[in-house]
Design an enzyme around this catalytic site. Structure first.
Site, PDB file in Angstrom:
ATOM      1  N   GLY A  20      -2.954   2.661 -15.208  1.00 32.52           N
ATOM      2  CA  GLY A  20      -2.603   3.906 -14.526  1.00 32.52           C
ATOM      3  C   GLY A  20      -1.312   3.737 -13.755  1.00 32.52           C
ATOM      4  N   PHE A  24       3.730   4.598  -6.689  1.00 32.55           N
ATOM      5  CA  PHE A  24       4.938   4.554  -7.514  1.00 32.55           C
ATOM      6  C   PHE A  24       4.740   3.401  -8.482  1.00 32.55           C
ATOM      7  CE2 PHE A  24       5.527   1.876  -3.867  1.00 32.55           C
ATOM      8  CZ  PHE A  24       5.980   0.702  -4.419  1.00 32.55           C
ATOM      9  N   LYS A  42       1.816  -4.705 -11.300  1.00 34.97           N
ATOM     10  CA  LYS A  42       2.529  -3.480 -10.930  1.00 34.97           C
ATOM     11  C   LYS A  42       4.012  -3.737 -11.113  1.00 34.97           C
ATOM     12  CE  LYS A  42       2.633   0.045  -7.283  1.00 34.97           C
ATOM     13  NZ  LYS A  42       2.053   0.435  -5.968  1.00 34.97           N
ATOM     14  N   ASP A 133      -1.943   6.465   2.908  1.00 33.23           N
ATOM     15  CA  ASP A 133      -2.326   7.144   1.659  1.00 33.23           C
ATOM     16  C   ASP A 133      -3.797   6.881   1.354  1.00 33.23           C
ATOM     17  OD1 ASP A 133      -1.948   8.795  -0.492  1.00 33.23           O
ATOM     18  OD2 ASP A 133      -1.167   7.241  -1.806  1.00 33.23           O
TER      19      ASP A 133
END
Length: 394
Positions: A20, A24, A42, A133
């Site tokens: 996914g 960012f 990532k 977040d």
């Protein structure tokens, strides 16, 4: 374990599946070739200057959380002339996936989750870090415990020994559905905002929705304002079936001042019901209904044409997870750029990222329906395809 890997990545890790997208950048499932151990990776393109700097700052945050239980753990990091990336431990399902699989969660499960979230934020804030977040996609279940992930928007709230000063008109940072009222106003965030977001998150997990879930607006600032006003008028105590602990929790966190240290022990005890206060809580997910009906099962009967139609409508509906989206970070550019200008960078060793690619790649397409359910459509490429390059994957 080393935080830098001197070996070329092509000799160290093989990319398996795209999992996914974070706040960012892309998240990949990778395998360490020498041991067969599975991790997550990532990465962002070096040409994406702002995203690259955000990734470097996330690596810096992960260094501060090294060895602390309940958080993503950094394994190694690096860059070449095309990409910057880091390797981290791969954990379990996130709470949005849990909600979809299990349906409505019962009161005991919600209170247990709240207790664990408070413990995680207490530890995070003790390291002078705010998350900014908080949402279901950023809490994952691993070994009966919640873990907090994705620190792409995190920030140090203590700098040079002093608490950040309160500021207005900074732009919204986070995910509007769960963001605090002050965050929606564009004010500087602090510990209280993480805690307020936890309240909205727990209410969402219990009810399966929030009053402002499907707010539509052509302009994102108008949308943020509408959500802000709805949250200001929101009175959780008026919801009959809501656990009484949640309104009490929201009342407390909304009274916190900008630089006030929350009473984490008091908040944790709000979510305890006759438990041993010395025992570390384990997550036991229970459903409100005995019969489980996973939404994923119904996807098999959906025709491809219907799926494509739903995908076209995706841009018109609210996206509460993954990348820098309409609701996540698009309005926060000026603030983020300002923070990046002030933020101290880190040095990464130059690594060759000639990743060996698998022959089968799983692509996950997110389809959101009007009832705000997420379905996953898994399309597998033909197994006889040649390995693809990292450039193609980007």
């Amino acid at each position: 374990m080393k935080c830098y890997d001197n070996k070329p990545a092509s000799q160290s890790y093989q990319f398996l599946d795209k999992l996914g997208e974070g706040s960012f950048g892309y998240i990949w499932k990778v395998k360490q070739i020498s041991t067969g151990q599975i991790y997550a990776c990532k990465l962002v393109k070096n040409s994406m200057k702002k995203e690259k700097t955000l990734l470097q700052r996330e690596i810096k945050i992960l260094h501060l959380l090294k060895g602390k239980k309940g958080f993503t753990q950094l394994i190694t990091s690096g860059q070449d002339h095309k990409n910057t990336y880091f390797i981290m431990n791969l954990l379990g399902d996130n709470l949005e996936q849990v909600r979809i699989k299990c349906g409505k969660l019962d009161t005991t499960t919600i209170l247990n989750m709240g207790q664990q979230m408070i413990l995680l934020l207490k530890e995070l804030h003790s390291s002078n870090i705010i998350h900014r977040d908080i949402k279901p996609e950023n809490f994952v279940v691993h070994q009966e415990k919640l873990h907090l992930i994705d620190f792409g928007l995190s920030k140090l709230f203590i700098q040079d020994g002093k608490h950040l000063e309160f500021r207005e008109n900074k732009g919204m940072i986070g995910t509007a559905r769960y963001a605090s009222i002050n965050a929606l106003k564009g004010n500087e965030q602090s510990r209280r905002d993480d805690l307020e977001s936890v309240g909205y998150l727990l209410i969402y997990l219990f009810m399966g929705t929030l009053p402002w879930n499907n707010i539509m607006a052509e302009d994102k600032n108008i949308k943020y304002y509408k959500i802000q006003r709805m949250k200001e008028a929101f009175k959780p105590e008026t919801y009959i079936n809501l656990p009484p602990e949640l309104p009490k929790y929201m009342e407390y966190v909304k009274r916190l001042k900008f630089d006030q240290k929350p009473d984490y022990d008091c908040l944790e005890n709000m979510f305890k019901k006759g438990e041993d206060f010395n025992r570390s809580p384990k997550l036991q997910i229970q459903q409100s209904h005995l019969q489980i009906k996973s939404n994923l099962l119904h996807l098999k009967s959906v025709e491809r044409a219907q799926c494509l139609t739903s995908r076209k409508s995706l841009n018109q509906l609210e996206n509460t997870s993954r990348r820098i989206t309409f609701e996540d970070l698009s309005s926060a550019g000026a603030d983020i750029i300002e923070e990046l200008d002030k933020d101290e960078g880190i040095t990464l060793k130059n690594l060759s990222v000639g990743i060996k690619q698998p022959q089968v790649i799983n692509r996950i397409n997110k389809v959101r329906t009007g009832s705000d359910q997420i379905f996953e459509i898994e399309n597998k490429l033909k197994s006889n395809q040649l390995p693809i390059s990292l450039k193609q994957l980007e």
